[in-house]
Write a protein that holds these residues in place. Structure first.
Motif, PDB file in Angstrom:
ATOM      1  N   GLY A  53       0.816  -1.227   0.000  1.00 56.31           N
ATOM      2  CA  GLY A  53       0.000   0.000   0.000  1.00 56.31           C
ATOM      3  C   GLY A  53       0.843   1.267   0.000  1.00 56.31           C
ATOM      4  O   GLY A  53       0.292   2.371   0.009  1.00 56.31           O
ATOM      5  N   GLY A  54       2.170   1.136   0.043  1.00 56.74           N
ATOM      6  CA  GLY A  54       3.039   2.319   0.044  1.00 56.74           C
ATOM      7  C   GLY A  54       2.833   3.187   1.279  1.00 56.74           C
ATOM      8  O   GLY A  54       3.027   4.404   1.221  1.00 56.74           O
ATOM      9  N   SER A  55       2.469   2.569   2.407  1.00 54.37           N
ATOM     10  CA  SER A  55       2.204   3.377   3.606  1.00 54.37           C
ATOM     11  C   SER A  55       3.408   3.445   4.533  1.00 54.37           C
ATOM     12  O   SER A  55       3.318   3.997   5.626  1.00 54.37           O
ATOM     13  N   HIS A 115      -6.978  -0.977  11.890  1.00 51.66           N
ATOM     14  CA  HIS A 115      -6.833   0.314  11.200  1.00 51.66           C
ATOM     15  C   HIS A 115      -5.407   0.670  10.808  1.00 51.66           C
ATOM     16  O   HIS A 115      -5.139   1.837  10.475  1.00 51.66           O
ATOM     17  N   ILE A 116      -4.481  -0.285  10.861  1.00 51.40           N
ATOM     18  CA  ILE A 116      -3.133   0.008  10.341  1.00 51.40           C
ATOM     19  C   ILE A 116      -3.232  -0.085   8.816  1.00 51.40           C
ATOM     20  O   ILE A 116      -3.725  -1.083   8.289  1.00 51.40           O
ATOM     21  N   PRO A 117      -2.802   0.958   8.102  1.00 50.23           N
ATOM     22  CA  PRO A 117      -2.908   0.902   6.640  1.00 50.23           C
ATOM     23  C   PRO A 117      -1.943  -0.135   6.048  1.00 50.23           C
ATOM     24  O   PRO A 117      -1.031  -0.590   6.728  1.00 50.23           O
ATOM     25  N   ILE A 178       9.600 -12.255  -2.366  1.00 48.69           N
ATOM     26  CA  ILE A 178       8.328 -11.549  -2.205  1.00 48.69           C
ATOM     27  C   ILE A 178       7.432 -12.406  -1.313  1.00 48.69           C
ATOM     28  O   ILE A 178       7.395 -13.640  -1.458  1.00 48.69           O
ATOM     29  N   VAL A 179       6.753 -11.757  -0.383  1.00 45.50           N
ATOM     30  CA  VAL A 179       5.794 -12.478   0.466  1.00 45.50           C
ATOM     31  C   VAL A 179       4.517 -12.679  -0.346  1.00 45.50           C
ATOM     32  O   VAL A 179       3.960 -11.718  -0.897  1.00 45.50           O
ATOM     33  N   VAL A 180       4.070 -13.927  -0.413  1.00 42.36           N
ATOM     34  CA  VAL A 180       2.900 -14.254  -1.234  1.00 42.36           C
ATOM     35  C   VAL A 180       1.658 -14.445  -0.359  1.00 42.36           C
ATOM     36  O   VAL A 180       0.564 -14.021  -0.721  1.00 42.36           O
ATOM     37  N   ALA A 235       3.060   8.853   6.514  1.00 44.96           N
ATOM     38  CA  ALA A 235       3.342   7.414   6.585  1.00 44.96           C
ATOM     39  C   ALA A 235       3.301   6.933   8.033  1.00 44.96           C
ATOM     40  O   ALA A 235       4.063   6.056   8.431  1.00 44.96           O
ATOM     41  N   GLY A 236       2.423   7.521   8.829  1.00 49.20           N
ATOM     42  CA  GLY A 236       2.370   7.138  10.248  1.00 49.20           C
ATOM     43  C   GLY A 236       3.654   7.592  10.940  1.00 49.20           C
ATOM     44  O   GLY A 236       4.218   8.628  10.589  1.00 49.20           O
ATOM     45  N   SER A 237       4.106   6.791  11.901  1.00 47.36           N
ATOM     46  CA  SER A 237       5.331   7.155  12.641  1.00 47.36           C
ATOM     47  C   SER A 237       6.510   7.203  11.682  1.00 47.36           C
ATOM     48  O   SER A 237       6.805   6.204  11.020  1.00 47.36           O
TER      49      SER A 237
HETATM   50  C1  LIG Z   1      -1.656   6.719   9.125  1.00 43.74           C
HETATM   51  C2  LIG Z   1      -0.688   5.574   9.301  1.00 43.74           C
HETATM   52  C3  LIG Z   1      -0.659   4.877  10.488  1.00 43.74           C
HETATM   53  C4  LIG Z   1       0.235   3.813  10.671  1.00 43.74           C
HETATM   54  N1  LIG Z   1       0.224   3.133  11.863  1.00 43.74           N
HETATM   55  C5  LIG Z   1       1.068   2.108  12.056  1.00 43.74           C
HETATM   56  C6  LIG Z   1       1.053   1.376  13.291  1.00 43.74           C
HETATM   57  O1  LIG Z   1       0.276   1.638  14.186  1.00 43.74           O
HETATM   58  N2  LIG Z   1       1.939   0.357  13.428  1.00 43.74           N
HETATM   59  C7  LIG Z   1       2.812   0.009  12.443  1.00 43.74           C
HETATM   60  O2  LIG Z   1       3.589  -0.944  12.644  1.00 43.74           O
HETATM   61  N3  LIG Z   1       2.832   0.674  11.260  1.00 43.74           N
HETATM   62  C8  LIG Z   1       1.996   1.707  11.046  1.00 43.74           C
HETATM   63  N4  LIG Z   1       2.021   2.399   9.865  1.00 43.74           N
HETATM   64  C9  LIG Z   1       3.003   2.020   8.833  1.00 43.74           C
HETATM   65  C10 LIG Z   1       2.454   1.062   7.756  1.00 43.74           C
HETATM   66  O3  LIG Z   1       1.058   1.071   7.732  1.00 43.74           O
HETATM   67  C11 LIG Z   1       2.935  -0.361   7.959  1.00 43.74           C
HETATM   68  O4  LIG Z   1       4.335  -0.408   7.962  1.00 43.74           O
HETATM   69  C12 LIG Z   1       2.405  -1.312   6.866  1.00 43.74           C
HETATM   70  O5  LIG Z   1       2.684  -2.648   7.195  1.00 43.74           O
HETATM   71  C13 LIG Z   1       2.978  -1.024   5.493  1.00 43.74           C
HETATM   72  O6  LIG Z   1       2.235  -1.808   4.564  1.00 43.74           O
HETATM   73  P1  LIG Z   1       2.251  -1.478   3.028  1.00 43.74           P
HETATM   74  O7  LIG Z   1       1.533  -2.561   2.317  1.00 43.74           O
HETATM   75  O8  LIG Z   1       1.779  -0.109   2.803  1.00 43.74           O
HETATM   76  O9  LIG Z   1       3.813  -1.610   2.738  1.00 43.74           O
HETATM   77  P2  LIG Z   1       4.722  -0.710   1.777  1.00 43.74           P
HETATM   78  O10 LIG Z   1       4.846   0.658   2.359  1.00 43.74           O
HETATM   79  O11 LIG Z   1       4.260  -0.843   0.379  1.00 43.74           O
HETATM   80  O12 LIG Z   1       6.099  -1.454   1.952  1.00 43.74           O
HETATM   81  C14 LIG Z   1       6.781  -1.454   3.190  1.00 43.74           C
HETATM   82  C15 LIG Z   1       7.984  -2.415   3.080  1.00 43.74           C
HETATM   83  O13 LIG Z   1       7.513  -3.748   2.956  1.00 43.74           O
HETATM   84  C16 LIG Z   1       7.962  -4.327   1.710  1.00 43.74           C
HETATM   85  N5  LIG Z   1       6.853  -5.146   1.213  1.00 43.74           N
HETATM   86  C17 LIG Z   1       5.550  -4.782   1.079  1.00 43.74           C
HETATM   87  N6  LIG Z   1       4.822  -5.826   0.646  1.00 43.74           N
HETATM   88  C18 LIG Z   1       5.682  -6.859   0.497  1.00 43.74           C
HETATM   89  C19 LIG Z   1       5.544  -8.217   0.056  1.00 43.74           C
HETATM   90  N7  LIG Z   1       4.369  -8.747  -0.307  1.00 43.74           N
HETATM   91  N8  LIG Z   1       6.670  -8.995   0.015  1.00 43.74           N
HETATM   92  C20 LIG Z   1       7.874  -8.501   0.389  1.00 43.74           C
HETATM   93  N9  LIG Z   1       8.077  -7.240   0.802  1.00 43.74           N
HETATM   94  C21 LIG Z   1       6.979  -6.435   0.850  1.00 43.74           C
HETATM   95  C22 LIG Z   1       8.289  -3.140   0.818  1.00 43.74           C
HETATM   96  O14 LIG Z   1       9.239  -3.498  -0.181  1.00 43.74           O
HETATM   97  C23 LIG Z   1       8.846  -2.173   1.840  1.00 43.74           C
HETATM   98  O15 LIG Z   1      10.172  -2.517   2.166  1.00 43.74           O
HETATM   99  C24 LIG Z   1       1.135   3.451   9.638  1.00 43.74           C
HETATM  100  C25 LIG Z   1       1.102   4.156   8.420  1.00 43.74           C
HETATM  101  C26 LIG Z   1       0.186   5.211   8.252  1.00 43.74           C
HETATM  102  C27 LIG Z   1       0.149   5.927   6.930  1.00 43.74           C
END
Ligand SMILES: Cc1cc2nc3c(=O)[nH]c(=O)nc-3n(C[C@H](O)[C@H](O)[C@H](O)COP(=O)(O)OP(=O)(O)OC[C@H]3O[C@@H](n4cnc5c(N)ncnc54)[C@H](O)[C@@H]3O)c2cc1C
Length: 337
Positions: A53-55, A115-117, A178-180, A235-237
């Motif tokens: 989700g790029g979060s 609610h973690i994105p 890649i995590v599947v 991006a949260g914290s």
């Molecule tokens: C408003 C807000 C609140 C948040 N609150 C929290 C919180 O409370 N706790 C917390 O821990 N985080 C929090 N986060 C951070 C974020 O939500 C988490 O880190 C989340 O797990 C990222 O998921 P994503 O799919 O967006 O990953 P991405 O941002 O797309 O990727 C994050 C990392 O994971 C890798 N990755 C993603 N998917 C895969 C896959 N399938 N296989 C291998 N590698 C992969 C990427 O290459 C990158 O290195 C928050 C973010 C926001 C915007």
């Protein structure tokens, strides 16, 4: 049939809302389509990024490689007994959809992570955590595609080397797999983890404590505290909470009696990064269109037209200030690309 898109804008694929362009963008919705993408010449010769989700990502410039994006779906119970259920969840599922599914199915373990994105595939990478629970507490095993072995593989919990916002995927397996899908062990016998500051008082307003009221309370608290990325990019914290030796904690607590810190063991303390930043008066300060959120010092926001470099510069200014005043190094939680 796979599609590899060219010069693809990632603006709606990162929660900072930055307009980075990927040279190639390859979504997949099944193991078969993933294998097809991984067998292409483009994949073989390009730099790679797996994007959920790029979060938790800060794009500093365009990405001149291939972005592989999981869109595979599915949540299924694969085994159960009287007390637990093993649930396989596809990497492309939204994390919070899975939490909602677990709560609706009366299975405990992930309600505090409401609610973690982001997507499920990133949960083991980041070892996401909130309100006293981490993904590691419930992950049973992870299916990956290993780029070196060129095959699917299963990593069990012990092989994942989880620690605070850290896992094997940031070390030995960095850029190598890649995590599947992820298998979670959820509990039919509910033991609630509700002692976390803020959650306990919110729950006192509820007539009963159950998975649903815990989820609702956490969503309410998060909505009060955190900016919605759809309204203000973030991006949260941005930083991890630094872990310091006891002597450093004691040195600081003598000077600052309001220090926010948690004892981890006999020798180490985790200090709230938000407290360090807030104490130095950073809330609301900005560099160009990158700002420190005015309610939550740990969150950096895009006020509209910030670039990744603006956000990076602001984060460096904060790191320098924290280091010069507290002699503590703040490490980013967010990945820079
Ligand atoms: C408003 C807000 C609140 C948040 N609150 C929290 C919180 O409370 N706790 C917390 O821990 N985080 C929090 N986060 C951070 C974020 O939500 C988490 O880190 C989340 O797990 C990222 O998921 P994503 O799919 O967006 O990953 P991405 O941002 O797309 O990727 C994050 C990392 O994971 C890798 N990755 C993603 N998917 C895969 C896959 N399938 N296989 C291998 N590698 C992969 C990427 O290459 C990158 O290195 C928050 C973010 C926001 C915007």
């Amino acid at each position: 049939m796979i599609q590899i898109l060219e010069n693809f804008s990632l603006k709606s694929y990162n929660t900072f809302g930055l307009n980075a362009v990927a040279r190639y963008f390859a979504p997949f919705n099944s193991k078969e389509s993933l294998v097809e993408i991984l067998s292409t010449d483009i994949f073989a010769r390009s730099q790679r990024l797996i994007l959920g989700g790029g979060s938790n990502i800060l794009f500093l410039k365009d990405f001149n490689g291939i972005v592989v994006h999981p869109e595979n779906k599915g949540i299924e119970i694969i085994k159960e007994n009287a007390s637990t259920s093993l649930v396989r969840v596809a990497a492309g599922e939204e994390w919070d959809d899975f939490v909602l599914w677990a709560v609706n199915n009366n299975l405990a373990g992930v309600e505090n992570l409401s609610h973690i994105p982001g997507c499920v595939g990133a949960a083991p990478v980041q070892n996401i955590g909130a309100y006293g629970v981490e993904a590691k507490d419930v992950i049973h095993e992870v299916t990956i595609f290993d780029f070196k072995k060129n095959r699917f593989d299963i990593l069990n919990k012990d092989q994942l080397h989880f620690s605070y916002r850290d896992s094997v995927f940031k070390h030995e397996f960095k850029d190598a797999c890649i995590v599947v899908d992820v298998v979670f062990e959820l509990s039919k016998k509910h033991v609630y983890n509700v002692s976390y500051k803020g959650l306990d008082s919110k729950l006192k307003e509820c007539a009963i404590v159950n998975l649903q009221t815990i989820r609702n309370s956490i969503i309410e608290i998060r909505n009060e505290k955190l900016p919605d990325p759809k309204i203000q990019g973030n991006a949260g914290s941005f930083f991890k909470n630094p872990v310091v030796e006891e002597e450093d904690y004691l040195r600081l607590s003598e000077i600052f009696d309001d220090i926010v810190a948690y004892k981890l063991d006999n020798r180490t303390y985790k200090i709230a990064a938000g407290w360090l930043i807030d104490t130095l008066g950073w809330k609301g300060k900005y560099h160009r269109d990158a700002a420190v959120h005015d309610k939550q010092a740990l969150v950096l926001v895009n006020k509209g037209n910030a670039t990744g470099v603006d956000i990076l510069q602001l984060s460096k200014n904060i790191q320098d200030d924290v280091f010069s005043k507290f002699s503590i190094i703040l490490e980013p939680e967010v990945l820079f690309v």
